[in-house]
Design a protein around this motif. Sequence first.
Motif, short mmCIF file in Angstrom:
data_model
loop_
_atom_site.label_atom_id
_atom_site.label_comp_id
_atom_site.label_asym_id
_atom_site.label_seq_id
_atom_site.Cartn_x
_atom_site.Cartn_y
_atom_site.Cartn_z
N ALA A 13 0.82 -1.21 0.00
CA ALA A 13 0.00 0.00 0.00
C ALA A 13 0.85 1.27 0.00
O ALA A 13 0.50 2.26 -0.64
N ASP A 14 1.98 1.24 0.73
CA ASP A 14 2.83 2.42 0.85
C ASP A 14 4.29 1.99 0.89
O ASP A 14 4.79 1.57 1.94
N PRO A 15 5.01 2.08 -0.24
CA PRO A 15 6.40 1.62 -0.28
C PRO A 15 7.33 2.43 0.63
O PRO A 15 8.43 2.00 0.92
N PHE A 16 6.88 3.58 1.10
CA PHE A 16 7.70 4.39 2.00
C PHE A 16 7.67 3.88 3.44
O PHE A 16 8.39 4.39 4.29
N LEU A 64 9.12 -4.55 -3.34
CA LEU A 64 7.99 -3.68 -3.04
C LEU A 64 8.45 -2.37 -2.39
O LEU A 64 7.83 -1.33 -2.58
N ALA A 65 9.52 -2.43 -1.61
CA ALA A 65 10.03 -1.25 -0.91
C ALA A 65 11.16 -0.56 -1.67
O ALA A 65 11.76 0.38 -1.16
N LYS A 70 9.24 3.59 -5.27
CA LYS A 70 9.00 4.85 -4.54
C LYS A 70 9.01 6.04 -5.49
O LYS A 70 8.39 7.06 -5.21
N ASN A 71 9.70 5.94 -6.60
CA ASN A 71 9.81 7.06 -7.54
C ASN A 71 8.68 7.12 -8.55
O ASN A 71 8.70 7.96 -9.44
N ARG A 72 7.72 6.27 -8.44
CA ARG A 72 6.58 6.29 -9.38
C ARG A 72 5.69 7.45 -9.12
O ARG A 72 5.41 7.93 -8.14
#
Length: 72
Positions: A13-16, A64-65, A70-72
Motif C-alpha cells: 500500500a505504501d512503499p515508503f 515492493l520497498a 518509490k519514484n513512481r
Amino acid sequence: MIALVPTIQGVWADPFKDSSLPWFLWTTAFVVTAINVTLNPGYHGAALINPVVSIFVHGWIALLASDERKNR
C-alpha cells in the motif's frame, strides 16, 4: 511466514513504510544459506524449504520497498 503478511500489505500500500536495504540483505543471507545447505554432502532436500521460501518472500518485500517503486 504468516507474520510477514502485515508487512507485505503495508509495503504494498505504501512503499515508503519500509526501507529495501534490510530486505535485500536478508534475501542475500538466505541465498548464502541455501548455497551452504546444498554444499553439505549429506543434505536433505527438505532443508532447502525454509531458505528458498524466505528468498522469495524477503525478495518480494525488498522489491515492493525499492526506490524504483518509490519514484513512481
